[in-house]
Every structure is written in C-alpha cells, then in structure tokens.
Design an enzyme around this catalytic site. Structure first.
Site, short mmCIF file in Angstrom:
data_model
loop_
_atom_site.label_atom_id
_atom_site.label_comp_id
_atom_site.label_asym_id
_atom_site.label_seq_id
_atom_site.Cartn_x
_atom_site.Cartn_y
_atom_site.Cartn_z
N GLU A 24 0.83 -1.21 0.00
CA GLU A 24 0.00 0.00 0.00
C GLU A 24 0.87 1.27 0.00
O GLU A 24 1.81 1.39 0.79
CB GLU A 24 -0.88 -0.02 1.25
CG GLU A 24 -1.91 1.11 1.32
CD GLU A 24 -2.70 1.08 2.63
OE1 GLU A 24 -2.24 0.43 3.59
OE2 GLU A 24 -3.77 1.71 2.68
N LYS A 50 -10.29 2.07 -1.81
CA LYS A 50 -10.40 1.52 -0.45
C LYS A 50 -11.72 1.93 0.19
O LYS A 50 -12.03 3.12 0.31
CB LYS A 50 -9.21 2.04 0.37
CG LYS A 50 -9.07 1.47 1.76
CD LYS A 50 -7.74 1.96 2.38
CE LYS A 50 -7.48 1.42 3.76
NZ LYS A 50 -6.12 1.81 4.24
N CYS A 107 -5.73 -2.92 2.95
CA CYS A 107 -5.40 -2.74 4.37
C CYS A 107 -6.61 -2.83 5.30
O CYS A 107 -7.07 -3.94 5.58
CB CYS A 107 -4.63 -1.43 4.55
SG CYS A 107 -3.59 -1.47 6.05
#
Lengths: 310, 310
Positions: free
Chosen positions: A51, A124, A161
């Site tokens: 990331e 995300k 994440c």
C-alpha cells in the site's frame, strides 16, 4: 476427484514485494521497479505492491501540504507501472494516493494488465483512523463497491489494508466472482505497545485474513510494508511496519510467508520478494467439500446492512 | 485507559467439557453431569457442553429410527440440566436433538440459567451435509435467527458447529449485543484423508473461529467432541472427532486450548474440562482501538442478502 478446467492457466506464479520506503520518491519507485523486474525474471506472472509504496506512510500526521503527493488516474504512477507491466509481461497490482478532484482524494489500488492497459481500479472502502493512522483526514471512503478486476490472469478481488478486518468485504468480492483476494497493506506496531500486545496484533492480522480464504474458498495474498518510519510531527515514537506478508491457499493454509520485520527501529531491514505458485483449480475442489456458499442463510442476513441491531 | 463497568461481574470463569460419547445414553448423561459438578466445584460459572452430547453423533448415517432420540423442549434433557444448573449454581449451555412437531426437528442449543430456568434456545441456522455428516436429513434449519440469550452472566451468542464457518452469523450475534460467542460442536476427521489434509482442516476450524473474535471484539468459546465413533452403516471408516476445544479472547488470542484428539482410533481418549477466566471488560478496551463496528460500509452491504452476485 475430477479436475475442472479454469478458463485461465491452472497455475499462477505470484510475487509480493515487501520493502522499506524512504523519503526519496524517485528512489522508492526505482527500487520497486527493480524488484518487479527481478520477480518477472524469476517467472512471476502477478506482482503485488504494498500500500502507498511510492512514499513513506504519510498518514502518521495530518498536514495539508501532503495532498501534493496525490496524483490522478491515469497519471504518472499508472503510466510508469503500465510500461513496466508491458515490458515485463506481468500483471501488477499497484497502490497510490488518488487525486480525483480538488478536495476529493482516495486510497486506490490500480491493476495494470500485462499488455500495459489499466485493467481496473479499486478505491479503499473501509478507512481507518487511529493514532498514527489518520487516514480519514486524507481519504474519502471508496464509492466503487466490491467489484473484482478482470485481468488476463483471472478476476482479482483487490481490497486494501483496513478492509482486511471486514469479512463482509471478502464475502462480497467472492460473491462477485473474485478468484483471488489481494490486500496491499501498510500496518505496523506502535512502539509504545509491549511485545505481547504487538504479537497479538500481528497474529490477529494474519488470522483474520486467512479466515477470508477459508470462508470463501479462495487464496489470499497480503503484501505489507516493512521497516521503521518516524512520526514527522514528533508526537509518537513512529511506526515499525511489521512485514509478515503471506500467501494462503483456499483452506487458509500458509503457502509462503515473509520474514517478520525486526522489532527494533535500528535493525537492518531486508527487501523481500515472496513467491508462491497458486493452483487455480484448488478452489473448485475445496468448495465442493466445504460448500459454505451453498448454505448461507440469506433469509436471515438482512440486518447486516444495519450498523447495530438496536 | 479508564475501565468501564459492566453490569455483570467483570470476570467469568468458564469451562468447556470435551469428552467421548458412547452408546449408553444414561451413561453419557451421568458422565456429563459429573463433569459439570466437577467444573462447578472448581469455580466455573459458565459450563459449555459439546454438540449433541447425549449420544454418539448419529448423523453419520440416515436412519428413520434415529428420530426416536429427539425430545421436546422443555423435556427430559432440559429438565435434567435445569436441575443440575440450579444445584451447582452455574449457567449451562446444552445441546440436543429437538422434536418440535411430528416430522419437524432441529439441532438446538438450550441455555439453563443458574436458577434452573430456561434462559433461551438457539436453533442451528446453518445445516451441513457432507459424507458422514448427513444433518440435512435430520434437522430443519433454525427459524429463530441470531439472537443472544440473556443470562445472569450476560448476553450469550450461541451458535452451533457448521455456523462457525459463516462470518455473517458471528457478526449478527455481535450486532444484537452478544458479549460472548459460544460454539458447541462435533467435528472430526475422515480417516480416509491424509495427515496434511487433516491438519489443514483442524487449523482452518480454529482460525475461522478465532477470526470471529477478532472481527467482533468478543471472546469465542468452541467446545468440540473427541474420540472415535464408527459409522453404523459400515460405509465409511467412521469419524475421529478432533477435540482441540479452545477459548479465545477478543483479539482472537488463545487463552486455553485442549489437547488434540489422538489421530488413531485405538488411542485412549481423555475427557477434559478446559477452563479460562474471561475479563468481560476487555471488549470495551479492544473495540476502542480496533473500532471495526465504527467503519462498516452498510451503504454497500446490501448484496450480502443474495446467494451470489450474478
């Protein structure tokens, strides 16, 4: 048991790049590029980058100047990695700080196919905010939902994440046809926590991602940052990113795992390429005998769209 | 960090009974009762019994005579364990083959409170069916949904065996206020599988249940059967129930784990009481820094009520 043919090649060699990031953006990109080339020369077909690998993890503090790091899609990073993907003949999962409009930014993964085209993007969806990880300041939660990205290697379920803590995300990607779950991530220890707490956190991180493989009968690839990065604001002791990238098969079994990051800031860091060969026919076999998709009680799941049941 | 007071005592001592079951029902019940008494004398306040502990695991074959084992609620088993609960002053999670009506049966957990009353029931929502585990023949999937059972020790999220593979079930119980997740279960190895496959299965079973603790920030108790039981039909080699009962805290960390079941049918089996003390204030602390309930993307979860997204 009879093998069922996938439309794609049955085995995919994948590579995760786990490395440190420094202050010099050009150096970071050159180093990442070099690792991709090395992975490709070793036969990797799918290369996953961690990331926000272009820079240090800038969310340790809230600073309006940091928005200068953001870039559009397509833009410099996607142009660069598209060229690398084409030159090396690999599919690349990259991650960047997306500037969508003035004042509208996302934490976005982009998949470059091996012909140099943008196969798709994922913004995300779940955004964290806790001391040292002030992502809600920088990133608007994604609005593209949970849609796999179609590539020459199959349908990739990219999540990023904080998404990794949400079984809902993994399930929805699976239900949309994802054949792999891939998590670029940047997670580490608060050096103020004791060793037992640090171990519980890292174990939990691996356990919940392996559980997504199990619940959904597909492999999971988690590519994490490593190395120590100081807090630019000087408020905290900084973050020791914990490495521990891994690749699990569709029963959650570990196929490959990177060395853990050393605990101490002063320890030397090692850049790692983690390889595994994924047999894409295994999901067919696993889901026949672990048929969780058969038995979901959708007649009783409607409250999942609530925050809480009171 | 400031402690937040729970309305219940902060620490609960719990006990899981992991044991073999034989053909003699009265003997099984006497043995279970004796183990409850022992656990209570050692200070346990919550005692969890394994799935369908009154008999051998009868779902290895499909036989209409087996329905004779079923009983109503209230009925002989709940009457018995209610008396034991009151006499010992413990909350008991029991499991039985429920006859609800002629031709309508469930796999049901019943919670007896320490005053001898029935605190509530949970009818197994997800029903498996695979060779040796023909549960869809015997049990209608539950219609009570995912509702915690209120007891003098707090709100217990009871789920049963196959439910353990479904993150949705754990989430919905949590969202309804469950303070613990408790899985009576009866899972074991097909002796035709090789050792590596058996290990993957057992690891997956533990991993996915620990993940429910992590995703939801509450403890998980998994109480499994142990010992070899032959297949009455002679079709298979029987089942080696794998034991491995465990108790995990709200970060998925193992607090206690029973010895694994020996792999070989002829090995001696040991009946085990597994104890742990659960600090019921830990969830408050864990969820403050791992605030997954804060960040669920309910605006994008509606497809969870579909079987698949095509």
């Amino acid at each position: 048991m009879a093998q069922t043919q996938s439309p794609h090649s049955a085995v995919i060699k994948c590579a995760l790049l786990q490395h440190t990031c420094g202050d010099d953006l050009a150096h970071n990109t050159a180093m990442t590029t070099s690792l991709i080339e090395k992975a490709a020369s070793n036969g990797a077909q799918l290369v996953v980058l961690q990331e926000l690998h272009r820079s240090r993890y800038f969310c340790q503090s809230e600073n309006t100047d940091t928005f200068d790091l953001a870039e559009p899609i397509p833009g410099p990073s996607t142009d660069h990695y598209a060229q690398v993907a084409k030159r090396c003949g690999v599919v690349i999962v990259t991650s960047l700080f997306e500037k969508r409009a003035v004042g509208l930014y996302h934490n976005t993964a982009v998949v470059l196919d091996s012909d140099g085209t943008i196969a798709g993007t994922y913004r995300k969806m779940h955004i964290p905010d806790d001391p040292g990880f002030y992502e809600k300041f920088y990133f608007t939660p994604g609005d593209l939902g949970f849609e796999p990205i179609h590539t020459s290697l199959g349908k990739l379920g990219i999540l990023v994440c904080w998404d990794q803590w949400f079984p809902e995300a993994a399930r929805l990607m699976t239900m949309a046809g994802a054949e792999l779950l891939i998590y670029p991530t940047a997670i580490g220890w608060d050096l103020g926590d004791d060793a037992a707490e640090q171990q519980r956190q890292c174990d939990a991180w691996e356990t919940i991602q392996r559980s997504h493989a199990i619940a959904n009968g597909i492999p999971v690839l988690a590519c994490n940052r490593t190395g120590y990065e100081p807090d630019p604001s000087g408020t905290t002791q900084g973050i020791q990113f914990w490495g521990n990238s891994f690749i699990a098969g569709p029963q959650g079994e570990l196929l490959a795992k990177a060395e853990p990051s050393p605990h101490l800031p002063e320890s030397p860091q090692q850049n790692i390429i983690l390889y595994a060969e994924l047999d894409m026919n295994r999901s067919e076999q696993v889901r026949r005998i672990w048929p969780y998709l058969r038995d979901r009680r959708i007649d009783h799941y409607s409250d999942l769209t609530q925050l809480y049941r009171n």
